[in-house]
Design an enzyme around this catalytic site. Structure first.
Site, short mmCIF file in Angstrom:
data_model
loop_
_atom_site.label_atom_id
_atom_site.label_comp_id
_atom_site.label_asym_id
_atom_site.label_seq_id
_atom_site.Cartn_x
_atom_site.Cartn_y
_atom_site.Cartn_z
N GLN A 1 1.21 -5.82 -10.56
CA GLN A 1 -0.22 -5.55 -10.62
C GLN A 1 -0.65 -5.01 -11.97
OE1 GLN A 1 -0.75 -2.82 -7.33
NE2 GLN A 1 -0.59 -4.42 -5.80
N HIS B 1 0.01 -0.25 -7.96
CA HIS B 1 -0.90 0.88 -7.81
C HIS B 1 -1.19 1.59 -9.14
CE1 HIS B 1 -0.28 1.42 -3.17
NE2 HIS B 1 -0.41 0.15 -3.54
#
Length: 386
Positions: free
Chosen positions: A99, A164
């Protein structure tokens, strides 16, 4: 346009699986959509540019062009006619995996005169670690390179994780910068500790220093940049009409939240949550409320995987839309128009749902129109025509 760039095979997808939680556990869930919101006409999507590789953040240049970040690690200038420029030079090293990569971007309030901008990204560290970081730079007059690049904030500690990062930027009227940060997935308990930046919102000056009126400046054992704590993974942040910082964050399986992030407040993760672990097991003690921890303004169960967030303050779409909160859904591929009245969510309307494209960012342009980015291999910049 039509340029094909392969997707990073290591991307961690946020896939939340609904387990049919009992209705009694669902507080202000996304199913509570008012009929009035549903009846309002939908705007017409117009593709401004396509062929962007997982675009993440959007900013509007004063001359009508666009700045778009691509998560694999490129910053692009998009012309008014949709032509995509060569990568802007001058970015620092990035940990473009999972991510992570090049994420949000924001122009300084004084950009017209100082050409200063801010961008956040996953910053590599030793031994395969990384963290969320915020840099400031000056965009060269020809917009082909970044100059005077300086990292002004780096999340501590660095962690070996691909998930995250959070990484949304918001600037207040007095010039202070908010940066949101995730718990890095494997370090959720640290969101409750004040000796680290994991699962926090930080507030800094434009030089990276902690303002003297931050809530934990004089507390022993607390990092002075921290504004609020107890967050999971904030991927939406905007300054509301009330001047406060509005955020949303991903829950696990259920429990995505909208919050107003206030100084010194604890938003509960992972002690309290309206979601459960992937697979259905409770998180911690499985409680949804605890004294000293804030309840969300709104929560979605099942999760919509929210990303991007802005208030619509123009009247281009009629009086009924003015003041709406706009949030993208990655999981279901729609733009959520949310009616807020007296500080409460009273209705939701799904826009752009037919295409089922992951909405990564949403912004109101200088022309008062809504623009969104779709997070795809061949991502798009879309304008919503009234």
């Amino acid at each position: 346009m039509g340029r094909k760039i392969l997707h990073d095979a290591g991307v961690v997808m946020h896939i939340a699986i609904s387990r049919g939680l009992a209705a009694a556990t669902v507080v202000a869930a996304s199913t509570a959509v008012s009929s009035a919101a549903q009846e309002l006409p939908q705007p017409r999507p117009q593709t401004v540019a396509e062929g962007l590789s997982h675009p993440w953040g959007l900013a509007f240049l004063p001359d009508g062009r666009f700045l778009v970040t691509e998560r694999p690690g490129r910053l692009r200038v998009v012309e008014k006619d949709g032509r995509i420029g060569a990568p802007v030079e001058g970015l620092p090293p990035l940990a473009a995996q999972g991510q992570g990569g090049l994420l949000d971007i924001a122009l300084d309030a004084g950009f017209k005169t100082n050409r200063t901008l801010y961008f956040c990204f996953s910053e590599p560290g030793a031994g395969g670690t990384n963290s969320t970081a915020l840099a400031r730079a000056v965009l060269a007059p020809d917009a082909r390179r970044l100059e005077q690049v300086r990292v002004i904030f780096s999340q501590q500690p660095k962690v070996a994780s691909r998930a995250h990062f959070g990484c949304r930027i918001a600037q207040t009227a007095d010039g202070k910068l908010f940066l949101t940060m995730g718990d890095r997935f494997s370090r959720s308990a640290d969101a409750q500790r004040l000796d680290n930046h994991l699962g926090k919102v930080v507030r800094i000056d434009t030089d990276g220093k902690a303002p003297s009126d931050n809530p934990f400046v004089n507390r022993a054992g607390a990092l002075p940049e921290i504004w609020s704590s107890g967050h999971r993974n904030i991927q939406g942040a905007t300054i509301g009409p009330d001047g406060r910082l509005w955020t949303h964050e991903h829950g696990a399986q259920g429990g995505d939240e909208i919050n107003i992030a206030q100084a010194g407040r604890n938003y509960g993760w992972p002690v309290i949550t309206h979601g459960v672990n992937y697979g259905g097991a409770p998180i911690g003690e499985g409680i949804k409320a605890k004294e000293g921890m804030e309840q969300p303004l709104h929560q979605w169960t099942p999760s919509i995987a929210p990303s991007g967030m802005t208030f619509l303050n123009s009247d281009r779409y009629g009086a009924a839309w003015k003041g709406s909160l706009l949030v993208g859904s990655l999981k279901f591929g729609y733009l959520d128009r949310i009616d807020i009245r007296d500080g409460k969510v009273v209705g939701e309307q799904k826009l752009l749902a037919a295409a089922r494209e992951r909405i990564r960012d949403v912004r109101q342009g200088p022309d008062g129109l809504i623009y969104v980015l779709t997070d795809e291999d061949e991502g798009k910049l879309i304008r919503l025509q009234p």
